[in-house]
Write an enzyme that holds these catalytic residues in place. Structure first.
Site, short mmCIF file in Angstrom:
data_model
loop_
_atom_site.label_atom_id
_atom_site.label_comp_id
_atom_site.label_asym_id
_atom_site.label_seq_id
_atom_site.Cartn_x
_atom_site.Cartn_y
_atom_site.Cartn_z
N CYS A 184 0.88 -1.17 0.00
CA CYS A 184 0.00 0.00 0.00
C CYS A 184 0.91 1.22 0.00
CB CYS A 184 -0.96 -0.03 1.18
SG CYS A 184 -0.15 -0.03 2.80
N HIS A 185 0.49 2.31 0.60
CA HIS A 185 1.32 3.52 0.60
C HIS A 185 2.53 3.37 1.53
CE1 HIS A 185 1.58 8.17 1.04
NE2 HIS A 185 2.46 7.72 0.18
#
Length: 109
Positions: free
Chosen positions: A65-66
């Protein structure tokens, strides 16, 4: 659950060695529009339960993800739903760490 972390550098090395990896991007569509890892499969975190049958088992799965928090939660969810933790890896630092260490030309957000 005991989900293993993997660094961006380790993932890049595996990809360069043609090691089979399933790259699972659990970010939202607006995030993927900014940047993504080549050949990754995008399934937003909230849709994972609907697409469990699209995620292979018996192959190394690198979730990202981020920054690595959402992907760790998804990895734990997969483990709780029968996926073997031997094959689950969370990209430490997420795609942001990838942009800082592997692909410095990648846009960051």
């Amino acid at each position: 659950m005991n989900i293993k972390s993997i660094t961006p550098t380790e993932v890049a090395e595996k990809l360069n060695q043609k090691h089979p990896l399933f790259l699972l991007d659990v970010r939202e569509s607006n995030e993927v529009a900014i940047c993504r890892l080549e050949n990754s499969v995008h399934i937003p975190m909230n849709l994972i339960p609907l697409y469990l049958d699209k995620i292979p088992d018996e192959i190394d799965i690198v979730l990202y993800c981020h920054h690595g928090v959402r992907s760790l939660n998804v990895a734990n969810y997969l483990a709780e739903n029968g996926f073997d933790t031997d094959y689950l890896y969370n990209l430490s630092g997420g795609i942001d760490a990838w942009a800082l260490t592997v692909d410095t030309q990648m846009p960051r957000y």
